[in-house]
Design a protein around this motif. Structure first.
Motif, PDB file in Angstrom:
ATOM      1  N   ARG A  74      86.292   7.410  52.124  1.00  0.00           N
ATOM      2  CA  ARG A  74      87.138   6.351  51.556  1.00  0.00           C
ATOM      3  C   ARG A  74      88.269   5.965  52.503  1.00  0.00           C
ATOM      4  O   ARG A  74      88.934   4.946  52.301  1.00  0.00           O
ATOM      5  N   ASN A  75      88.556   6.790  53.491  1.00  0.00           N
ATOM      6  CA  ASN A  75      89.602   6.496  54.471  1.00  0.00           C
ATOM      7  C   ASN A  75      90.937   6.180  53.810  1.00  0.00           C
ATOM      8  O   ASN A  75      91.534   5.126  54.011  1.00  0.00           O
ATOM      9  N   MET A  76      91.380   7.136  52.983  1.00  0.00           N
ATOM     10  CA  MET A  76      92.694   7.026  52.332  1.00  0.00           C
ATOM     11  C   MET A  76      93.568   8.184  52.785  1.00  0.00           C
ATOM     12  O   MET A  76      93.088   9.302  52.973  1.00  0.00           O
ATOM     13  N   GLY A  77      94.858   7.901  52.928  1.00  0.00           N
ATOM     14  CA  GLY A  77      95.815   8.956  53.205  1.00  0.00           C
ATOM     15  C   GLY A  77      96.412   9.458  51.906  1.00  0.00           C
ATOM     16  O   GLY A  77      96.748   8.662  51.022  1.00  0.00           O
ATOM     17  N   PHE A  78      96.539  10.785  51.771  1.00  0.00           N
ATOM     18  CA  PHE A  78      97.066  11.373  50.532  1.00  0.00           C
ATOM     19  C   PHE A  78      98.264  12.232  50.871  1.00  0.00           C
ATOM     20  O   PHE A  78      98.191  13.110  51.737  1.00  0.00           O
ATOM     21  N   VAL A  79      99.388  12.001  50.176  1.00  0.00           N
ATOM     22  CA  VAL A  79     100.612  12.781  50.368  1.00  0.00           C
ATOM     23  C   VAL A  79     100.898  13.520  49.068  1.00  0.00           C
ATOM     24  O   VAL A  79     101.053  12.902  48.011  1.00  0.00           O
ATOM     25  N   PHE A  80     100.975  14.856  49.152  1.00  0.00           N
ATOM     26  CA  PHE A  80     101.173  15.689  47.972  1.00  0.00           C
ATOM     27  C   PHE A  80     102.657  15.961  47.741  1.00  0.00           C
ATOM     28  O   PHE A  80     103.479  15.864  48.656  1.00  0.00           O
ATOM     29  N   GLN A  81     102.969  16.372  46.508  1.00  0.00           N
ATOM     30  CA  GLN A  81     104.358  16.665  46.154  1.00  0.00           C
ATOM     31  C   GLN A  81     104.913  17.811  47.003  1.00  0.00           C
ATOM     32  O   GLN A  81     106.056  17.775  47.438  1.00  0.00           O
ATOM     33  N   HIS A  82     104.107  18.827  47.230  1.00  0.00           N
ATOM     34  CA  HIS A  82     104.591  20.023  47.933  1.00  0.00           C
ATOM     35  C   HIS A  82     104.092  20.065  49.379  1.00  0.00           C
ATOM     36  O   HIS A  82     103.780  21.135  49.902  1.00  0.00           O
ATOM     37  N   TYR A  83     103.987  18.881  49.980  1.00  0.00           N
ATOM     38  CA  TYR A  83     103.749  18.713  51.425  1.00  0.00           C
ATOM     39  C   TYR A  83     102.335  19.110  51.859  1.00  0.00           C
ATOM     40  O   TYR A  83     101.687  18.384  52.591  1.00  0.00           O
ATOM     41  N   ALA A  84     101.873  20.330  51.460  1.00  0.00           N
ATOM     42  CA  ALA A  84     100.547  20.825  51.836  1.00  0.00           C
ATOM     43  C   ALA A  84     100.364  20.863  53.350  1.00  0.00           C
ATOM     44  O   ALA A  84      99.268  20.656  53.855  1.00  0.00           O
ATOM     45  N   PRO A 151      94.545   4.993  57.764  1.00  0.00           N
ATOM     46  CA  PRO A 151      93.886   4.753  56.470  1.00  0.00           C
ATOM     47  C   PRO A 151      94.105   3.333  55.973  1.00  0.00           C
ATOM     48  O   PRO A 151      95.067   2.667  56.352  1.00  0.00           O
ATOM     49  N   LYS A 152      93.211   2.905  55.096  1.00  0.00           N
ATOM     50  CA  LYS A 152      93.348   1.589  54.478  1.00  0.00           C
ATOM     51  C   LYS A 152      94.355   1.610  53.345  1.00  0.00           C
ATOM     52  O   LYS A 152      94.957   0.587  53.013  1.00  0.00           O
ATOM     53  N   VAL A 153      94.513   2.770  52.716  1.00  0.00           N
ATOM     54  CA  VAL A 153      95.398   2.914  51.556  1.00  0.00           C
ATOM     55  C   VAL A 153      96.121   4.248  51.660  1.00  0.00           C
ATOM     56  O   VAL A 153      95.536   5.241  52.113  1.00  0.00           O
ATOM     57  N   ILE A 154      97.399   4.272  51.246  1.00  0.00           N
ATOM     58  CA  ILE A 154      98.166   5.513  51.156  1.00  0.00           C
ATOM     59  C   ILE A 154      98.390   5.836  49.678  1.00  0.00           C
ATOM     60  O   ILE A 154      98.843   4.981  48.910  1.00  0.00           O
ATOM     61  N   LEU A 155      98.080   7.079  49.286  1.00  0.00           N
ATOM     62  CA  LEU A 155      98.297   7.553  47.915  1.00  0.00           C
ATOM     63  C   LEU A 155      99.316   8.683  47.967  1.00  0.00           C
ATOM     64  O   LEU A 155      99.180   9.618  48.761  1.00  0.00           O
ATOM     65  N   LEU A 156     100.336   8.609  47.102  1.00  0.00           N
ATOM     66  CA  LEU A 156     101.406   9.602  47.110  1.00  0.00           C
ATOM     67  C   LEU A 156     101.591  10.154  45.697  1.00  0.00           C
ATOM     68  O   LEU A 156     101.833   9.388  44.760  1.00  0.00           O
ATOM     69  N   ASP A 157     101.470  11.473  45.549  1.00  0.00           N
ATOM     70  CA  ASP A 157     101.574  12.110  44.239  1.00  0.00           C
ATOM     71  C   ASP A 157     102.942  12.761  44.091  1.00  0.00           C
ATOM     72  O   ASP A 157     103.185  13.843  44.625  1.00  0.00           O
ATOM     73  N   GLU A 158     103.856  12.084  43.383  1.00  0.00           N
ATOM     74  CA  GLU A 158     105.244  12.545  43.210  1.00  0.00           C
ATOM     75  C   GLU A 158     105.793  13.064  44.537  1.00  0.00           C
ATOM     76  O   GLU A 158     106.201  14.225  44.651  1.00  0.00           O
ATOM     77  N   PHE A 188     101.891   5.164  44.391  1.00  0.00           N
ATOM     78  CA  PHE A 188     102.544   6.459  44.237  1.00  0.00           C
ATOM     79  C   PHE A 188     102.812   6.770  42.771  1.00  0.00           C
ATOM     80  O   PHE A 188     103.071   5.887  41.963  1.00  0.00           O
ATOM     81  N   VAL A 189     102.688   8.057  42.473  1.00  0.00           N
ATOM     82  CA  VAL A 189     102.884   8.569  41.119  1.00  0.00           C
ATOM     83  C   VAL A 189     104.313   9.067  40.981  1.00  0.00           C
ATOM     84  O   VAL A 189     104.841   9.742  41.862  1.00  0.00           O
ATOM     85  N   THR A 190     104.955   8.740  39.864  1.00  0.00           N
ATOM     86  CA  THR A 190     106.301   9.242  39.575  1.00  0.00           C
ATOM     87  C   THR A 190     106.553   9.222  38.077  1.00  0.00           C
ATOM     88  O   THR A 190     105.933   8.449  37.348  1.00  0.00           O
ATOM     89  N   HIS A 191     107.444  10.105  37.632  1.00  0.00           N
ATOM     90  CA  HIS A 191     107.913  10.033  36.242  1.00  0.00           C
ATOM     91  C   HIS A 191     109.372   9.564  36.208  1.00  0.00           C
ATOM     92  O   HIS A 191     109.984   9.498  35.149  1.00  0.00           O
ATOM     93  N   ASP A 192     109.892   9.203  37.384  1.00  0.00           N
ATOM     94  CA  ASP A 192     111.301   8.813  37.543  1.00  0.00           C
ATOM     95  C   ASP A 192     111.393   7.285  37.536  1.00  0.00           C
ATOM     96  O   ASP A 192     110.976   6.625  38.496  1.00  0.00           O
ATOM     97  N   GLN A 193     111.969   6.722  36.459  1.00  0.00           N
ATOM     98  CA  GLN A 193     112.062   5.263  36.339  1.00  0.00           C
ATOM     99  C   GLN A 193     112.890   4.656  37.469  1.00  0.00           C
ATOM    100  O   GLN A 193     112.531   3.604  38.025  1.00  0.00           O
ATOM    101  N   GLU A 194     113.999   5.287  37.805  1.00  0.00           N
ATOM    102  CA  GLU A 194     114.861   4.759  38.867  1.00  0.00           C
ATOM    103  C   GLU A 194     114.102   4.700  40.187  1.00  0.00           C
ATOM    104  O   GLU A 194     114.205   3.720  40.932  1.00  0.00           O
ATOM    105  N   GLU A 195     113.329   5.744  40.473  1.00  0.00           N
ATOM    106  CA  GLU A 195     112.539   5.785  41.694  1.00  0.00           C
ATOM    107  C   GLU A 195     111.520   4.654  41.729  1.00  0.00           C
ATOM    108  O   GLU A 195     111.374   3.946  42.727  1.00  0.00           O
TER     109      GLU A 195
END
Length: 354
Positions: A74-84, A151-158, A188-195
């Protein structure tokens, strides 16, 4: 490169965590999946990435169906919450890892890694290990690693969830500036409205495995479609009112909700929602359409002064936000009698439940 998830269903142990979800990230947009824990945000992101498999539905790049493609294809970049990040590898080797897996020529690997370290403003960190860096620096390296294979798309999880407030704010500004420069389609995923409101071009509010509302930050905040969105996006006063003869009444105070089917044909009780900044406060009942109360607490810190008023006639605590200038001109103090009047209010269909 736009990406669309269509009618996604996913169950774990027989429980539906995604229920017919459809979302779209237009080409070059930065989209936030916003919602409380358990709303299905991360599961949806992992399905888009190819790290989870949907029970049904489709994932598309433009018009290409990639539902059955592997995460690598899929050629996507994934960024995790805890860096990995790999602890035993230097920063250089962490960023280079995905390129070496793809068998890039060594000189091209070196050029790409140095380009990315300069991009994230950390060229001097190439020989360090993750443990020798701050949380904010590690997250920027994690983004550089995700960007390495182009990558064509960047995905960021919190992506900022594990950082302290000041670093989180700095990285939000940095991510927004980065996106404005390169326009990589990002979710990107977040539960922070301000963010979400500060960073995203488009916000998708999720709850209980489905999409409640999607739009620009201004559209979602100013025109919530239901009670859940209204309550989730910041503080709100809830008044239990009576619908009578096309009017919405809290005692003798009429709530300015505008006209609509709920008001014109409804009867009985109805909840009305007013944000703290949508209330005015004064020392006299000039408008006549106001709630009498007593100031019980004042928080003058920050760009907004938060005033808490006890409306004894209705047994309510009312939150009012005013400017520091108004606070100083009124010389408000605890125990002062004041009059609160609504400037605007919202009412929703009464059959919606959270």
């Amino acid at each position: 490169m736009s990406i669309t998830a269509k009618n996604i269903w996913k169950r774990f142990d027989g429980k539906a965590v995604l229920r017919g979800v459809t979302v779209e990230a237009p080409t070059g947009a930065l989209v936030a999946l916003l919602g409380p824990s358990g709303s299905g945000k991360t599961t949806l992101l992992r399905i888009i990435a190819g790290l989870e498999v949907a029970d049904s539905g489709a994932v598309q790049f433009h018009d290409d169906d990639i539902t059955r493609h592997s995460a690598r294809d899929r050629n996507m970049g994934f960024v995790f919450q805890h860096y990995a990040l790999f602890r035993h590898m230097t920063v250089f080797e962490n960023v280079a890892f995905g390129l070496r897996v793809r068998r890039w020529p060594e000189q091209k690997v070196r050029d790409r890694v140095h380009e990315l370290l300069n991009l994230v403003k950390l060229p001097e960190m190439a020989a360090r290990y993750p443990a020798q860096m701050s949380g904010g620096q590690r997250q920027r390296i994690a983004l550089a690693r995700a960007l390495a294979p182009e990558p064509k798309v960047i995905l960021l999880d919190e992506p900022f969830g594990a950082l302290d407030a000041q670093v989180r704010e700095e990285l939000r500004h940095w991510l927004r500036r980065f996106h404005d420069q390169f326009h990589v389609t990002s979710i990107f995923v977040t539960h922070d409205q301000e963010e979400a409101f500060e960073v995203a071009d488009r916000v998708i509010v999720m709850h209980d495995g489905k999409v409640e509302q999607a739009g620009t930050p201004a559209e979602v905040f100013e025109h919530p479609v239901n009670e859940f969105v209204m309550k989730f996006l910041g503080r709100v006063n809830v008044f239990q009112t009576l619908l009578k003869d096309g009017r919405v009444l809290l005692g003798n105070v009429e709530m300015p909700v505008g006209k609509g089917a709920v008001v014109e044909t409804g009867s009985g009780k109805a909840d009305v929602y007013v944000r703290p900044h949508e209330l005015d406060i004064g020392r006299t009942a000039d408008t006549g359409n106001c709630i009498r109360g007593k100031v019980v607490h004042i928080n003058p810190a920050g760009s907004v002064v938060k005033v808490r008023v006890h409306a004894e006639d209705f047994g309510l605590m009312v939150n009012v936000d005013i400017s520091p200038e108004k606070y100083r001109s009124m010389d408000l103090r605890a125990d002062d009698q004041v009059f609160v009047s609504p400037k605007t209010a919202k009412i929703f269909e009464p059959d919606y439940t959270i």
